[in-house]
Scaffold this active site. Sequence first.
Site, PDB file in Angstrom:
ATOM      1  N   LYS A 182      44.668  40.492  25.751  1.00 54.47           N
ATOM      2  CA  LYS A 182      43.581  41.449  25.679  1.00 54.47           C
ATOM      3  C   LYS A 182      43.661  42.345  24.449  1.00 54.47           C
ATOM      4  O   LYS A 182      42.903  43.296  24.322  1.00 54.47           O
ATOM      5  CB  LYS A 182      43.556  42.278  26.957  1.00 54.47           C
ATOM      6  CG  LYS A 182      43.334  41.397  28.179  1.00 54.47           C
ATOM      7  CD  LYS A 182      43.250  42.194  29.457  1.00 54.47           C
ATOM      8  CE  LYS A 182      43.057  41.284  30.659  1.00 54.47           C
ATOM      9  NZ  LYS A 182      44.271  40.517  30.998  1.00 54.47           N
ATOM     10  N   ILE A 233      51.554  34.736  37.661  1.00 59.35           N
ATOM     11  CA  ILE A 233      50.990  36.066  37.938  1.00 59.35           C
ATOM     12  C   ILE A 233      51.270  36.962  36.727  1.00 59.35           C
ATOM     13  O   ILE A 233      52.254  37.692  36.670  1.00 59.35           O
ATOM     14  CB  ILE A 233      51.574  36.684  39.233  1.00 59.35           C
ATOM     15  CG1 ILE A 233      51.553  35.676  40.390  1.00 59.35           C
ATOM     16  CG2 ILE A 233      50.800  37.959  39.585  1.00 59.35           C
ATOM     17  CD1 ILE A 233      50.179  35.184  40.813  1.00 59.35           C
ATOM     18  N   HIS A 273      42.533  46.423  35.545  1.00 58.27           N
ATOM     19  CA  HIS A 273      41.399  45.837  34.846  1.00 58.27           C
ATOM     20  C   HIS A 273      40.226  45.649  35.791  1.00 58.27           C
ATOM     21  O   HIS A 273      40.414  45.335  36.959  1.00 58.27           O
ATOM     22  CB  HIS A 273      41.793  44.478  34.255  1.00 58.27           C
ATOM     23  CG  HIS A 273      42.921  44.559  33.274  1.00 58.27           C
ATOM     24  ND1 HIS A 273      42.728  44.950  31.984  1.00 58.27           N
ATOM     25  CD2 HIS A 273      44.247  44.331  33.417  1.00 58.27           C
ATOM     26  CE1 HIS A 273      43.904  44.929  31.350  1.00 58.27           C
ATOM     27  NE2 HIS A 273      44.839  44.564  32.207  1.00 58.27           N
TER      28      HIS A 273
END
Lengths: 485, 422, 120
Positions: free
Chosen positions: A253, A343, A50
Amino acid sequence: MVYDIAIIGAGVVGTQIARNFSKYDLKVALLEKESDVAMGTTKANSGIVHAGFDCQSGTLMADLNVKGCRMMEEVATTLHVPYERNGSLVVAFSEEEMGTIKELYDRGITNGLTEDELKIIDRDELVKLEPHIADNAVGALYAPTAGIVSPYELAIGAAECAVGNGVEFLRTFNVGGIIFEDGLFTIGAKDGRIIRSKWVVNAAGLFANLIADNFNNEKFKVIPRIGEYGLLDRDVYPLVTHTVFQCPTKMGKGILVAPTTHHNVFVGPTSLDMEDNMDGRHDTSVRVGALRETYAAAQKSIPSVSARDQITSFAGLRAHWVEHDFYIAPAKNNDHFINLIGIESPGLAASPAIAEYTENLILGIMGEKPAEKADWNPSRKAPVFFRTMSPEERAELIAKDPAYSRIVCRCETVTEGEIRDAIRAPAGAVDLDGVKRRTRAGMGRCQGGFCGSRVMEILSEELDKPIAEITKFGRASDIIYERTK
Amino acid sequence: MTEILNYDLVVVGGGPAGMAAALAAKDNGVPEEKIIVLERDVRLGGILEQCIHTGFGLTYFGEELSGPEYADRFVKLMDETKIAVKLNTMVLNITKENQVIATNKEDGLITINAKAIILAMGCRERPRGALDIAGSRPAGVMSAGQAQKFVNIDGYMPGHEVVILGSGDIGLIMARRMTLEGAKVKVVCEVMPYSGGLQRNIVQCLEDFDIPLRLSCTVIKVHGRDRVEGVTIANVDDHMLPIPGTEEYIPCDTVLLSVGLIPENELSKQIDLDMDMITRGPKVDEMRMTSQPGVFACGNVLQVHDLVDFVTQESQIAGKGAAQYISGLRHEGVIKTRGQNGVRYTVPQSINLDEKEDVKIYFRVGNVYHDKRVVVTCGDKVLFNRKKIKLAPGEMENVIIKAADIAEMTADQEIVVSIEEA
Amino acid sequence: MTERKLICVACPRGCPITVYMDDSGEITKVEGNTCPRGDTYARAEVTHPERSLTSTVKVTGGKHYVVPCKSSTAIPKELLFDAMVEINKASIAAPVHIGDVIIKDILGTGADIVATNEID
């Protein structure tokens, strides 16, 4: 054995931290509860690098994403890991969504992206970039520096580099408990093995908060969030060449259609929060209904995407910290125990920066920088990919070793030589899936139907193990049992 | 440097199709020392080597043979000729100029200039990924053919408690094999309302051993983290969607998939042959020549057959066609064939108008039919009209088009095979 | 009179056959078969069903671990598992040729277990 640093978790983050520390004169251990690297979140991942425009501004996540994206090409190239700067598109289907695109653009600029790294494009430009885009797409946010990387190969590459530079890789080391005494951590595995270390880096992904809790009762609320994917036959490429997002939602997303570095097209991921317990951290079941909805959602961007071309489906779990940021800091009351919490995406994109950040954090606490190895090799032996070679290169390779002239996997054109290399490499493959991730044998449209038993024979020879003991992915994943006769 | 060889005919694949085609080419005048067969496995025979059950050869040899015995008949014939055979050899690509590039450990890379090429790569099983099965991805899910190789060639048990998804012949055969070798086959699930396998296999592989066959039923979820621990099965509705409330959990350690076969057409696609979307093989004329002049295809790479006997017959046609092509015969003008009204496909997809012999058109239907007529027309003319008691997707049918009829056809017409009311 | 409907397993064609029997169980008519083998099969199936058996036998000193085998003729259906016990006990030394007799007259059925492939 006393190590200077013990890193828990051989995912894309742990392996790169191991690689970063392998350049110093330090004894480093990389502990992994599974039989191979990249067996957790790293294995079932979108592989997207990204650009960093959609992270909340001012977060560590935003900072490391933007940095990681800029670092990735160099890291991947150095490690001979498939990487492509294919660019990403967030597609808008209405003027209202174009408003969201503008917000994302502004956020990206705030996060430190430059005007070369982020553009708002209209439909005409969009159609030029993605000819198969839906008719009702009105424009997009284009991030030309976004990329794709093979996530498990990045972890494999980093691990090979680290182990090649002296890091010890301890497989099936499932951390059961850690105690700190007289300036030293004692780390016990569930099978009874014990190691000692001066530092601990907790990069255990989905399990990192459990390890932090186990060590000193420090609590982080981390929810396993599942994402399911459908992987399509390579014949479908170039249906999409960029990473095609839709406007983001609260859960992530959104559904994307994108190529992998090996030019399979995939759709996904779904997003569903699992129970915050061990079962939730292990259940990578694919839900059929959700996958069907995913295809329907994906067709909103690329109408000709079809489940008929699917060659496999899979699911991965992400470590979603409720604060939705990366947390990288020493444990409460012990600055030699570094926790990496939450993470999740864009963790892969950020991973080179996460490794660097962790490295600098530890060096800062150490005060005095350890000596660097004079002979440190930032790379690894480049893996051979027979499939992509020219006839001349193939002939040359075969002349060196005839093992490269025997094709074991027909679908992906993988040779016996490549499979032997994958097993012999530092931190090499020990099971069928390990060979698959390193060589692609079994990853094609027949999914190992033809080559599976042939790969097992080679594993059995190389590891000097009876063939019936060769597993699919370690633990109790036996493939065959006793002799028929 | 790569070795360059010159052959009149290169046959890709040394299974029943490749062997029959090579032998037929020789019988039709291609010098035997100018024929080469390239086989990727350690011996000739192809998939027949692991098909140790009987049922092969009744049509062709008039006796019932096992797979290896059927193959051996042709291996022996091959041994008597000077046809070259290269084993452990994989063809990497074929060029537009009919050059074959292959590789093996002995010779390294080999380039062969060919006047004609016969594709006889066979087929492979559809894997799980193409199916929508929910659940985890443990060890113990494999194709029936993979299990067949483990049991029959390697001599290992791939599992002890088995659920089979799909009632294709390999699945049925493996239900019996696993049972005889001591495993418990709990159920065979078939998503369709009918079996895709031969009737006789349902009788002698399932009914003989009291193995239940559940039609309109499928595996909806696989359970188990490391190795399969069980499956959830459920009945499906007319749209093949699971019916809520019919779920049933069945403990097992193995799931065998027998969900169809797909022609192995990596090479065909790579040389960009015109492909038939239904058979998933290349389109061919009655001599089995593909859209690339000089490239022929036969056997399961062309269309998935139920019986090896028909593979042999088809391959002999291809061998003869290749021999004619090598000797310089060229055709002009073709008439297309197609299926309709339940006929899913026809092979060959076209017939040369100058064909002097009768042509057999093979076809498959898309559903189970009782008491219907198979009708073949060309323009207004009915070429064939015969009643059939039963037609099923699992059984390949054929009709013969008379040479005399072909002589009257023109290129603007088409031959249509259809199912009509009796 | 009774009738039994069968699917012929004599060959892959799988003809649907009907066997008609009178009250004493005597076969009066066989219908639906397309060859004499079907007639034979149907008559046997309603009185003493038989099956041919295929499996593998362990090979010693060969390139492959097992060789496929079959019963030279059909054996009574109820003896299939007993025959498997015998087959699982047997072994044969390489080289093996098609037709090599591995077990003679298995379980007194008159059928031999013979090899069906060549193993070097």
